[in-house]
Design a protein around this motif. Structure first.
Motif, mmCIF file in Angstrom:
data_model
loop_
_atom_site.group_PDB
_atom_site.id
_atom_site.type_symbol
_atom_site.label_atom_id
_atom_site.label_comp_id
_atom_site.label_asym_id
_atom_site.label_seq_id
_atom_site.Cartn_x
_atom_site.Cartn_y
_atom_site.Cartn_z
ATOM 1 N N LYS A 18 0.844 -1.207 0.000
ATOM 2 C CA LYS A 18 0.000 0.000 0.000
ATOM 3 C C LYS A 18 0.874 1.251 0.000
ATOM 4 N N MET A 19 1.938 1.261 0.813
ATOM 5 C CA MET A 19 2.844 2.415 0.831
ATOM 6 C C MET A 19 3.484 2.587 -0.546
ATOM 7 N N HIS A 20 3.841 1.462 -1.179
ATOM 8 C CA HIS A 20 4.453 1.519 -2.510
ATOM 9 C C HIS A 20 3.475 2.138 -3.511
ATOM 10 N N LYS A 21 2.217 1.702 -3.463
ATOM 11 C CA LYS A 21 1.199 2.266 -4.353
ATOM 12 C C LYS A 21 0.993 3.751 -4.100
ATOM 13 N N ASP A 22 1.206 4.181 -2.842
ATOM 14 C CA ASP A 22 1.056 5.596 -2.485
ATOM 15 C C ASP A 22 2.288 6.422 -2.823
#
Length: 90
Positions: A18-22
């Motif tokens: 999720k952090m990567h997608k953000d």
């Protein structure tokens, strides 16, 4: 859940998908700060017209590399301790 490796060279940390997608690329704000300041130091060394300024930024860069290496070593030890504790209580 998929984890991504921190983009700071030598860091054993990971961060969530999720952090990567953000848009995140580091496991912590500390690693992001270290990478940013290393890049600033490199640019400052490259742009320096005065050898004294170049030497000062080189010293700052080398000190930050040492600090980053120490942080990575700490995280490796901490990660081993966390795994050992989890196995001990299982």
């Amino acid at each position: 859940m998929k984890r991504h490796d921190c983009s700071r060279e030598g860091c054993p940390g990971t961060y969530s998908h999720k952090m990567h997608k953000d848009g995140y690329r580091h496991c912590s704000t500390t690693c992001a700060w270290i990478n940013r300041d290393l890049n600033v130091a490199i640019d400052s060394i490259r742009d320096a017209d005065d050898p004294r300024v170049e030497a000062a930024f080189t010293d700052a860069y080398l000190a930050l590399v040492q600090a980053a290496d120490a942080l990575s070593e700490y995280r490796r030890h901490r990660n081993r301790a966390v795994v050992a504790a989890a196995q001990s209580s299982a």
